[in-house]
Design a protein around this motif. Structure first.
Motif, PDB file in Angstrom:
ATOM      1  N   TYR A 272       2.335 -18.504 -27.865  1.00  0.00           N
ATOM      2  CA  TYR A 272       1.842 -19.862 -27.638  1.00  0.00           C
ATOM      3  C   TYR A 272       2.537 -20.548 -26.459  1.00  0.00           C
ATOM      4  O   TYR A 272       2.423 -21.758 -26.295  1.00  0.00           O
ATOM      5  N   GLY A 273       3.229 -19.764 -25.637  1.00  0.00           N
ATOM      6  CA  GLY A 273       3.920 -20.322 -24.492  1.00  0.00           C
ATOM      7  C   GLY A 273       3.166 -20.094 -23.194  1.00  0.00           C
ATOM      8  O   GLY A 273       1.976 -19.734 -23.171  1.00  0.00           O
ATOM      9  N   LEU A 274       3.867 -20.284 -22.069  1.00  0.00           N
ATOM     10  CA  LEU A 274       3.312 -20.088 -20.721  1.00  0.00           C
ATOM     11  C   LEU A 274       3.691 -18.694 -20.243  1.00  0.00           C
ATOM     12  O   LEU A 274       4.876 -18.351 -20.170  1.00  0.00           O
ATOM     13  N   SER A 275       2.689 -17.892 -19.927  1.00  0.00           N
ATOM     14  CA  SER A 275       2.908 -16.514 -19.473  1.00  0.00           C
ATOM     15  C   SER A 275       2.416 -16.377 -18.040  1.00  0.00           C
ATOM     16  O   SER A 275       1.267 -16.727 -17.733  1.00  0.00           O
ATOM     17  N   LEU A 276       3.295 -15.883 -17.142  1.00  0.00           N
ATOM     18  CA  LEU A 276       2.987 -15.767 -15.724  1.00  0.00           C
ATOM     19  C   LEU A 276       3.304 -14.359 -15.235  1.00  0.00           C
ATOM     20  O   LEU A 276       4.328 -13.783 -15.616  1.00  0.00           O
ATOM     21  N   ILE A 277       2.420 -13.802 -14.410  1.00  0.00           N
ATOM     22  CA  ILE A 277       2.706 -12.592 -13.634  1.00  0.00           C
ATOM     23  C   ILE A 277       2.800 -13.033 -12.179  1.00  0.00           C
ATOM     24  O   ILE A 277       1.847 -13.592 -11.623  1.00  0.00           O
ATOM     25  N   LEU A 278       3.953 -12.805 -11.548  1.00  0.00           N
ATOM     26  CA  LEU A 278       4.270 -13.404 -10.260  1.00  0.00           C
ATOM     27  C   LEU A 278       4.459 -12.350  -9.181  1.00  0.00           C
ATOM     28  O   LEU A 278       4.942 -11.248  -9.449  1.00  0.00           O
ATOM     29  N   ARG A 279       4.107 -12.736  -7.976  1.00  0.00           N
ATOM     30  CA  ARG A 279       4.380 -11.913  -6.794  1.00  0.00           C
ATOM     31  C   ARG A 279       5.807 -12.208  -6.338  1.00  0.00           C
ATOM     32  O   ARG A 279       6.194 -13.353  -6.166  1.00  0.00           O
ATOM     33  N   ALA A 280       6.596 -11.161  -6.129  1.00  0.00           N
ATOM     34  CA  ALA A 280       8.001 -11.334  -5.753  1.00  0.00           C
ATOM     35  C   ALA A 280       8.346 -10.446  -4.572  1.00  0.00           C
ATOM     36  O   ALA A 280       9.355  -9.752  -4.565  1.00  0.00           O
ATOM     37  N   GLU A 281       7.507 -10.455  -3.546  1.00  0.00           N
ATOM     38  CA  GLU A 281       7.756  -9.621  -2.367  1.00  0.00           C
ATOM     39  C   GLU A 281       8.886 -10.206  -1.530  1.00  0.00           C
ATOM     40  O   GLU A 281       9.129 -11.414  -1.525  1.00  0.00           O
ATOM     41  N   GLN A 282       9.559  -9.324  -0.778  1.00  0.00           N
ATOM     42  CA  GLN A 282      10.700  -9.730   0.032  1.00  0.00           C
ATOM     43  C   GLN A 282      10.466  -9.560   1.527  1.00  0.00           C
ATOM     44  O   GLN A 282      11.337  -9.904   2.318  1.00  0.00           O
ATOM     45  N   LYS A 283       9.316  -9.048   1.910  1.00  0.00           N
ATOM     46  CA  LYS A 283       9.133  -8.699   3.322  1.00  0.00           C
ATOM     47  C   LYS A 283       9.119  -9.915   4.235  1.00  0.00           C
ATOM     48  O   LYS A 283       9.417  -9.807   5.421  1.00  0.00           O
ATOM     49  N   ASP A 284       8.780 -11.093   3.715  1.00  0.00           N
ATOM     50  CA  ASP A 284       8.699 -12.295   4.555  1.00  0.00           C
ATOM     51  C   ASP A 284       9.908 -13.213   4.400  1.00  0.00           C
ATOM     52  O   ASP A 284       9.914 -14.317   4.922  1.00  0.00           O
ATOM     53  N   HIS A 285      10.928 -12.785   3.666  1.00  0.00           N
ATOM     54  CA  HIS A 285      12.084 -13.658   3.436  1.00  0.00           C
ATOM     55  C   HIS A 285      12.888 -13.867   4.709  1.00  0.00           C
ATOM     56  O   HIS A 285      12.961 -13.005   5.575  1.00  0.00           O
ATOM     57  N   ILE A 286      13.494 -15.065   4.813  1.00  0.00           N
ATOM     58  CA  ILE A 286      14.510 -15.310   5.838  1.00  0.00           C
ATOM     59  C   ILE A 286      15.825 -14.822   5.246  1.00  0.00           C
ATOM     60  O   ILE A 286      16.359 -15.440   4.316  1.00  0.00           O
TER      61      ILE A 286
END
Length: 544
Positions: A272-286
Motif C-alpha cells: 500500500y506504499g509508493l513503488s518506483l523503478i528508477l533510472r540511475a545512469e551515470q554517463k551524464d554525471h559531472i
C-alpha cells in the motif's frame, strides 16, 4: 461604629484575633500568657513556620517563573496523508551558456589531481558531454568576459602534530586587500577536491540568469521514473512537480501539496506504499560535483522545501530498497515556555522560499541576508533577496574568504541566525528504516530489462548498474504525538500554595482573609489613635 469594630488597645485587638482565628497555634500565645517561656516558644515557633512557609512560596514562584515543561506522549491511530517524496537523478544540466567553462574546469581538476597524486584521470573521469541545454535569448558566456581564476590552486601542506607528520590538501583564500588570508584545508584530499570544484562551479553558474525558462528542455518523468505506483494504482501526471537543483539535477516531488485524497494512507504495509523503478545512469554525471551513483531521495512534509544536502539519502543502483516510515508529531507550547513559531509570520527573518516555514529555510534565508550585507553578493545555492546578485570572483574576488568565515561562524553558532529562527510549534518527523536486496536477480534480469525496453525505451547492456527500485510505505498508521505541557500551571501553583499553608498552619483561604482583616484593623486603629492625639493637643492649646 456600626461599620468598624473598635478596640481600646492593640493588645485587646491581638488577643481577640488569637482567640478567634482559624490559624492553628495562635491561641497558645494568649493562653500561655502567664508562662513567658511557653509564650516565647510559641512565638518563635509561629515565626519559624511563617519563615518556612514563605521560603516554600519563594521556591514555588521561582520554579513557576522559570516556565518548565513536561513532555507527554500519546498514541493515535487514524488514516493520514502520505508524506511528500522528492527524488533527484544526480545529473545537473550542463547549460550551453556555461558549457565551455565547465569543460575548462574539468581540465583544471584533471591537472590538479595529476599534480597532487600523479594520476591521469582524463580517460576515466572526464568527458565531453553532448547533452547541453540551450536557452534562447542568452549569449555565450565567453562573450561576457568571464574567466576561470587561477588564484585558487589546490596545494598539499604538511605539519607536525604530536611528533607525527600530517598532510592536508586545500586552497588559499584572501580578503579584498590581500592582508588577511587563510587556507581552506581538509585532511582528505577527496573532500578538498570536491569543495574546490564546487567553489569554481558556483562562480560559473552565477553567470546564468536568476530565472531560466527550461520548460522546453524538461525531461519527461518517463526518462527517470520507469514505473510509479501508489496503493496498487498507477501515478498520475498531477501527482508530481518538477524542479532543477544545481547539484542534484532533475528532481520530482510526489504529493507536494498533500491535499489530494488519492494519497490518503488507509493501510500500512509494502503493497500500500509508493513503488518506483528508477533510472540511475551515470554517463551524464559531472564527476567532481557528486561522487555518488544512484538516486537522491528525501521524505518530508507537504509544502516544504526539500533540503537534500542536509536530509536526503541515496538509493543504490541494482538494488531494491524498501523504506518503512514511522511518523512522530511534536507540539511545542511557545510563549513563555519556549521559543517557537506557528507559521513564521512573527519571525524577524524574511524567508526567501515560497513554501511553509521550516527551521532550515529560516537559517538559509538568514545566512543569505547576512552574506549579501557583509560580502556584497549571495551564495549560489540559496535564493536571492531583492536587488542582490550571486557571487562571482571576477566581480567580487574576496567573496570566498568572506563566505567561508561566515559559514564557520554559523556552524559554531556565533551568528544570531539560531536566535532569530525558532523551531515550528507543530512539526511532523519521520523515522526511517530501510532494507535492501539485489534487483533484478540473475534469473529475472533478462525479462525485466526486456519489459522495460518495450514499455519505456530502456536500452542498456549493463548488469543492474543503471536501474534501481524503491518502495516507501508506512510501517504503522498509528503515530506518536509528543506534547509539551506546563510543569507548574496556575491551578497547580495555587494548589501547592494551599498545601503548604495547610501544612504549616492547618488553615485555609479564609485564614488569609482573617490576617488581612487584622492588618486593616491595625491600620484603622493607628489612624484613630493619631487623630485622638492631634485633637488632644489642640484642646490643650485652647484651654489656657
Amino acid at each position: 461604629e456600626g461599620l468598624i469594630e473598635f478596640y481600646d488597645s492593640f493588645k485587646e485587638m491581638f488577643e481577640f484575633f488569637c482567640k478567634n482565628t482559624t490559624i492553628h497555634g495562635t491561641i497558645r500565645l494568649v493562653c500561655s500568657g502567664s508562662n513567658r517561656m511557653k509564650t516565647a516558644f510559641w512565638s518563635l515557633l509561629l515565626l519559624a513556620s511563617f519563615g518556612m512557609l514563605y521560603w516554600q512560596f519563594a521556591l514555588m514562584f521561582s520554579q513557576y517563573w522559570a516556565y518548565p515543561v513536561v513532555l507527554t506522549m500519546s498514541m493515535h491511530s487514524e488514516p493520514k496523508m502520505f508524506p511528500a517524496i522528492t527524488i533527484c537523478n544526480l545529473d545537473p544540466y550542463r547549460f550551453e551558456l556555461v558549457s565551455e567553462h565547465l569543460v575548462q574546469l574539468d581540465r583544471m581538476a584533471e591537472e590538479s589531481i595529476t599534480f597532487l597524486y600523479g594520476i591521469n584521470t582524463s580517460a576515466r573521469l572526464f568527458h565531453m558531454n553532448d547533452r547541453n541545454i540551450h536557452v534562447q535569448g542568452l549569449s555565450n558566456l565567453s562573450r561576457s568576459g568571464f574567466k576561470l581564476s587561477q588564484n585558487f590552486s589546490l596545494l598539499r601542506m604538511s605539519d607536525l602534530r604530536s611528533g607525527k607528520k600530517h598532510s592536508s590538501v586545500g586552497f588559499r583564500l584572501c580578503n579584498s586587500t590581500g592582508g588577511n588570508c587563510f587556507y581552506k584545508t581538509y585532511s582528505s584530499g577527496m573532500d578538498a577536491i570536491l569543495e574546490w570544484y564546487r567553489f569554481h562551479y558556483m562562480n560559473i553558474m552565477s553567470q546564468l540568469p536568476v530565472i531560466i525558462n527550461i520548460s522546453h528542455h524538461e525531461e519527461q518523468i518517463e526518462d527517470m521514473v520507469y514505473s510509479c505506483q501508489y496503493d496498487g494504482e498507477p501515478c498520475r501526471p498531477s501527482d508530481y512537480v518538477h524542479f532543477h537543483h544545481p547539484v542534484f539535477g532533475s528532481c520530482y516531488t510526489f504529493n507536494s501539496k498533500g491535499t489530494d485524497p488519492f494519497w490518503t494512507a488507509t493501510k500500512p504495509g509494502i503493497p500500500y506504499g509508493l513503488s518506483l523503478i528508477l533510472r540511475a545512469e551515470q554517463k551524464d554525471h559531472i564527476p567532481l560535483l557528486s561522487t555518488v551513483a544512484g538516486v537522491k531521495v528525501m521524505i518530508h512534509n507537504h509544502n516544504q522545501t526539500p533540503f537534500l544536502e542536509h536530509e536526503g539519502f541515496d538509493i543504490r543502483p541494482g538494488i531494491a530498497t524498501t523504506i518503512g516510515i514511522q511518523q512522530d508529531e511534536v507540539n511545542r507550547l511557545g510563549g513563555n515556555y519556549g521559543k517557537c513559531t506557528t507559521n513564521g509570520d512573527d519571525v524577524d527573518v524574511k524567508l526567501l522560499y515560497n513554501n511553509s516555514y521550516t527551521l532550515q529555510a529560516c537559517l538559509h534565508s538568514c545566512f543569505q541576508h547576512i552574506m549579501v550585507q557583509e560580502c556584497g553578493c549571495g551564495y549560489y545555492y540559496y535564493p536571492l533577496p531583492a536587488g542582490a546578485e550571486y557571487c562571482d570572483y571576477n566581480k567580487q574576488p574576496a567573496w570566498g574568504h568572506c563566505f567561508y568565515q561566515l559559514y564557520n561562524r554559523l556552524r559554531n553558532h556565533h551568528l544570531n541566525c539560531f536566535d532569530q529562527c525558532p523551531k515550528p510549534c507543530r512539526e511532523s518527523l519521520y523515522k526511517v528504516s530501510a532494507g535492501t536486496a539485489k534487483w533484478p536477480s540473475a534469473k529475472s534480469q533478462d525479462w525485466v530489462r526486456q519489459a522495460l525496453r518495450h514499455q519505456n525505451g530502456y536500452n542498456s547492456t549493463s548488469n543492474r548498474k543503471d536501474i534501481a527500485k524503491v518502495t516507501i510505505f508506512y510501517q504503522q498508521l498509528n503515530y506518536q504525538a509528543v506534547n509539551e505541557s506546563p510543569l507548574l500551571s496556575e491551578n497547580l501553583l495555587l494548589s501547592s500554595m494551599g498545601s503548604q499553608w495547610s501544612l504549616w498552619f492547618g488553615s485555609s483561604v479564609l485564614s488569609v482573609v482573617e490576617m488581612f482583616e487584622l492588618l486593616v484593623d491595625t491600620l484603622v486603629l493607628s489612624l484613630l489613635f493619631c487623630y485622638h492625639r492631634l485633637r488632644a493637643k489642640k484642646t490643650l492649646r485652647v484651654s489656657p
